[in-house]
Design an enzyme around this catalytic site. Structure first.
Site, short mmCIF file in Angstrom:
data_model
loop_
_atom_site.label_atom_id
_atom_site.label_comp_id
_atom_site.label_asym_id
_atom_site.label_seq_id
_atom_site.Cartn_x
_atom_site.Cartn_y
_atom_site.Cartn_z
N GLY A 103 12.29 -4.66 -5.40
CA GLY A 103 12.90 -4.13 -6.59
C GLY A 103 14.30 -4.67 -6.72
O GLY A 103 14.66 -5.68 -6.12
N VAL A 108 10.21 -4.56 0.29
CA VAL A 108 9.30 -3.69 1.02
C VAL A 108 8.31 -4.56 1.78
O VAL A 108 7.74 -5.50 1.23
CB VAL A 108 8.55 -2.73 0.08
CG1 VAL A 108 7.69 -1.76 0.88
CG2 VAL A 108 9.54 -1.97 -0.79
N LYS A 125 11.30 -0.62 4.17
CA LYS A 125 12.13 -1.09 3.07
C LYS A 125 13.53 -1.35 3.56
O LYS A 125 14.11 -0.55 4.28
CB LYS A 125 12.16 -0.06 1.94
CG LYS A 125 13.02 -0.49 0.75
CD LYS A 125 12.91 0.50 -0.38
CE LYS A 125 13.77 0.05 -1.56
NZ LYS A 125 13.70 0.98 -2.68
N ASP A 218 13.92 6.87 -12.06
CA ASP A 218 13.21 5.62 -12.35
C ASP A 218 11.70 5.86 -12.23
O ASP A 218 11.01 5.14 -11.53
CB ASP A 218 13.66 4.52 -11.39
CG ASP A 218 13.32 3.12 -11.91
OD1 ASP A 218 13.07 2.99 -13.13
OD2 ASP A 218 13.30 2.18 -11.11
#
Length: 902
Positions: A103, A108, A125, A218
């Site tokens: 992202g 990840v 992550k 989000d």
């Protein structure tokens, strides 16, 4: 470079890094509109970050960008990566296996535990290379704190955390093997109600997070996965904001101006203009997600818009209601993916769902739902047909809802049915002081109920004997009356189930789905989770999924029913036998022939023991066994089972019963495979006569038998008649089953092969390609039908001279069939034989000989020397030896052919 230019680049890159695919490309074009140089610089920086797992970060960039990025990273001596990749490295007790996503801030990885205590796959992550500034590291550590507070079945769990040797923090989280929620809904063709139930689980998890003082901020579809068991998992609280720190009462630092931790299509107006972020922000993004699940679109069209235009649209542009939006998009596809007609989909979304969704995405936070709990309440109200908070609370609206909940209770249609049900309700619930009189009324109610159930059973085609117009009219009226029985939930659920089965038999699957679902809900509310009526309702729904080709869900539902029934009835009950039989049908469609064969045998044993050897249900299990023997290539045993089943059915069932037609059709398919075409055609015509009398001309069973009849026509050289029949079959199937279904793929394949056998390979190719694509999309990639479709396409391309692709497809077909059939089988023999033909063209004669002989050995064992397929093997071997300059061998096989023609 000017600071302003660098800041602009950073802002664009920051936003682009949380986007993907077309959305990302569209955003870059609009954000850099009018400046090709800016676009080039942004793309170069993005490419460097994305490739940082493969090469040392910043190496591809010029010195000026290196300096600018390093200056922004802060304390780079401590935090800059020195390694090219983390694949294979260990973080604590875990070893990195592969990168699975990234992202705007984190990458990840999939990892596994290495300390030997137990096997455990996790997701790890960490901050991606190039954005590990002090502020981002602080945010990343915040995610660890946030996730540590959350322990909910629908939120990806945090297991552990730490810091790499480079000083980069990482999280060890639950690995979610799934797909984004919108993809899951469409892949499994979930109904609107099923989508709402899944969405409610998301809402419940978000409400839990809010109760723990956490905002996600989000909640886009890419951050909400559904795993293989249908469980929702919310991912990535990396941009979450704590409402308040319970440890010291302070709040966290706000996002710095200019930083964008949101996705444009999901951005709330307050996020765009930098206002306070509250729980209302999550409610807004939940509304956008709901909109996407309902309409497969977003409320605002932000494509080709620059940042200023996006900002203005999010803050000012009115959202189009979902019911209007779907009419601007691909309405037919949208309806197909929700198992509903186009008109019904528009009708379903109009009104309450439009209002509910639009309230969640109001521009003004104070006019949205006050909490996720209130949104959940309105969702429940919608499903219960109660008034919504989202709608104007007027007398007219409330009366309208009341009317819809009790529609037939206050209508005057269908006088006879109203009187019958009216007496049932009246006698059941009449308050009387005399106990004996009450008992008498209850007995009357029972009699009326039994009468009504018998009346609706008449709607089943096997009872109505083809009078489908009257039957459907009766069923429609009966449905409305049954829904008025709110005070008699047991009777109501029973009637809904009976009417649903009749709709199911008529292939009116949308009607059946609605009634089955309502019956299951009522039964669960009435009896709890484990009860015979609950099991029956769930099995009905499983039957519906199977009929629509959604075999994996049907498989799961049948398995759950079996567990319930074993607890209720034991392992040898008639109920168990019925579910075993249904599960076996599903597994047979999935290509798991050996397992299906075993289940049919179990069902047959139970039924013979409890019902005797001549019961119609025994014939059902015999037919099932015959089908698996057929697909396993054991034609002799298959024929014996089919004929035994047919004899039982003719002795015990009406001469025009649907089960007789089904067995006639299946036996015809077997005889066609044995090249007894005239006998097969006779059986198909007899089956069609029964089926059209029962169902009319438009029904899946009619289409299936017509498809088989066309195969026999083609095998007899009646190509024009066969092709005309295939087109009629496709018309029926697409009308009833949508655009994608295993049976449609089968018909497309057969239609293509009719052109193939006529030598028209160019016309065959598009049908066969479509069949391959559809079967691969619907069935398991190793399903035998996929292998057969690949085989047919490969041979078409072979005849068109496209040798390379033909060879690749044929190799795949052989591989699939070898995996599916561990014993000699006609389909496996055909795939091997066809691969041998390609090897001849490639001048690999020894390999071709080996394959031809392997196919011949299987064909002789299965079909004998006289079968056309075996004769074909003789002919091709003779031609191979001629080409290979081995005339003695060629003469040997030609003699075999000649001897069979004498």
């Amino acid at each position: 470079m000017k600071d302003s230019q660098w800041e602009k680049i950073k802002t664009i890159v920051d936003t682009a890094m949380v986007l993907a695919g077309e959305e990302k490309e569209s955003y870059l074009k609009t954000a850099c509109q009018g400046s090709p140089d800016l676009l080039k610089e942004v793309q170069e920086l993005l490419r460097s970050i994305e490739e940082s797992e493969k090469i040392n970060f910043l190496e591809p960039l010029s010195g000026r960008y290196q300096e600018l990025i390093v200056a922004d990273m802060g304390n780079n001596a401590e935090n800059t990566y020195t390694g090219a990749t983390y694949i294979g490295k260990e973080f604590g007790a875990y070893r990195i296996l592969e990168s699975i996503g990234e992202g705007g801030m984190g990458t990840v990885y999939k990892a596994e535990r290495t300390d030997g205590e137990f096997h455990h796959t996790v997701a790890i992550k960490l901050i991606k290379q190039g954005v590990d500034s002090k502020e981002n590291i602080r945010r990343f550590k915040m995610e660890r704190e946030v996730l540590a507070r959350l322990n909910h079945p629908n939120i990806a769990q945090l297991f552990d955390g730490g810091v790499t040797t480079e000083g980069i923090p990482y999280l060890v989280m639950e690995f979610v093997d799934g797909v984004p929620i919108d993809q899951y809904c469409n892949k499994h063709r979930l109904t609107i109600d099923e989508r709402l139930n899944l969405f409610k689980k998301v809402c419940a998890a978000v409400q839990y997070a809010h109760n723990n003082l956490v905002i996600h901020r989000d909640l886009k579809n890419q951050n909400i996965f559904v795993n293989q068991n249908g469980v929702v998992k919310i991912l990535d609280f990396g941009v979450a904001k704590l409402l308040a720190d319970p440890l010291d009462g302070t709040t966290l630092v706000e996002t710095q101006p200019g930083q964008r931790f949101w996705t444009p299509q999901y951005a709330a107006p307050e996020q765009v203009k930098g206002a306070a972020i509250t729980t209302a922000t999550d409610i807004y993004t939940l509304g956008i997600l709901l909109y996407k699940l309902l309409a497969d679109a977003y409320p605002l069209d932000l494509k080709e818009k620059n940042l200023m235009e996006i900002s203005r649209a999010v803050q000012e542009e009115a959202a189009v209601p979902p019911s209007k939006k779907i009419q601007q998009e691909d309405l037919k596809t949208c309806a197909y993916l929700r198992r509903i007609s186009s008109s019904e989909l528009v009708k379903t979304l109009s009104g309450d769902l439009d209002a509910l969704t639009l309230k969640a995405i109001r521009k003004e936070p104070e006019y949205r739902y006050h909490s996720v709990g209130q949104l959940l309440d309105d969702l429940d109200n919608y499903q219960k047909k109660l008034p919504l908070v989202a709608r104007n609370d007027t007398i007219k609206y409330r009366i309208g809802k009341l009317f819809r909940r009790h529609k037939m209770g206050i209508s005057v249609a269908a006088v006879f049915l109203i009187l019958a049900i009216g007496f049932a309700v009246f006698y059941s619930y009449r308050i009387t002081a005399e106990r004996t009189q009450a008992q008498l009324e209850a007995e009357k109610a029972t009699e009326v109920t039994e009468f009504m159930l018998g009346l609706f059973e008449a709607g089943n085609p096997n009872e109505a004997m083809g009078d489908t117009l009257t039957a459907r009219h009766l069923l429609r009226l009966g449905t409305e009356q049954a829904r008025a029985l709110n005070r008699q939930p047991e009777v109501q659920a029973q009637m809904l189930g009976v009417i649903g089965r009749a709709y199911y038999s008529l292939a009116l699957y949308e009607n059946a789905d609605t009634l089955f679902t309502q019956a299951l809900q009522i039964n669960r509310q009435t009896y709890g989770e484990v009860h015979p009526e609950v099991a029956k309702s769930q099995r009905n729904i499983a039957d519906l999924y199977r009929a629509q080709g959604v075999f994996n869900i049907a498989d799961s539902l049948y398995s759950e029913v079996l567990v319930m029934q074993e607890n209720l009835f034991g392992k040898d009950s008639p109920e168990i036998a019925q579910t075993l039989n249904s599960l076996a049908i599903t597994l047979r469609h999935m290509g798991e022939y050996e397992t299906a064969d075993s289940l049919y045998n179990k069902a047959l044993t139970i039924r013979k023991t409890s019902l005797g050897t001549s019961h119609p249900l025994v014939s059902e299990s015999l037919s099932g066994l015959a089908s698996t023997r057929y697909f396993l290539g054991d034609y002799e045993t298959s024929e014996n089972y089919y004929r035994e089943a047919l004899q039982i059915q003719r002795n015990t069932l009406p001469e025009n019963h649907s089960r007789i037609a089904t067995t006639l059709n299946d036996l015809g398919a077997l005889l066609d495979s044995k090249a007894d075409y005239e006998a097969a055609e006779s059986l198909y015509l007899e089956a069609l006569q029964i089926q059209t009398a029962l169902y009319g001309d438009v029904h899946p069973y009619v289409a299936l038998t017509m498809n088989n009849l066309a195969v026999t026509m083609a095998n007899q050289g009646k190509m024009k008649e066969a092709q005309e029949t295939y087109h009629k079959v496709l018309e029926i199937q697409r009308k009833l089953l949508g655009e994608q279904h295993p049976r449609i793929a089968l018909t497309l394949n057969n239609l293509g092969m009719s052109f193939y056998f006529n030598g028209d390979y160019a016309s065959a190719e598009p049908y066969l390609r479509e069949a391959v694509v559809m079967s691969e999309a619907i069935l398991d990639k190793n399903h035998p039908d996929v292998g057969s479709n690949l085989n047919n396409l490969a041979q078409t391309l072979f005849n068109l001279g496209q040798l390379t692709e033909a060879s690749q497809l044929q190799e795949r077909a052989v591989s699939i069939h070898q995996r599916a059939f561990t014993k000699p089988h006609p389909r496996l023999a055909r795939s091997i034989h066809n691969l041998a033909k390609i090897k001849v063209k490639q001048h690999l004669f020894a390999e071709s000989e080996r394959l031809f002989l392997e196919a011949l050995e299987q064909r002789v064992e299965l079909l004998g020397n006289d079968h056309p397929d075996t004769q074909t093997s003789f002919r091709y071997l003779a031609e191979l030896y001629d080409t290979w300059n081995k005339p003695e061998k060629a003469a040997e096989y030609r003699a075999l052919i000649a001897s069979r023609n004498d």
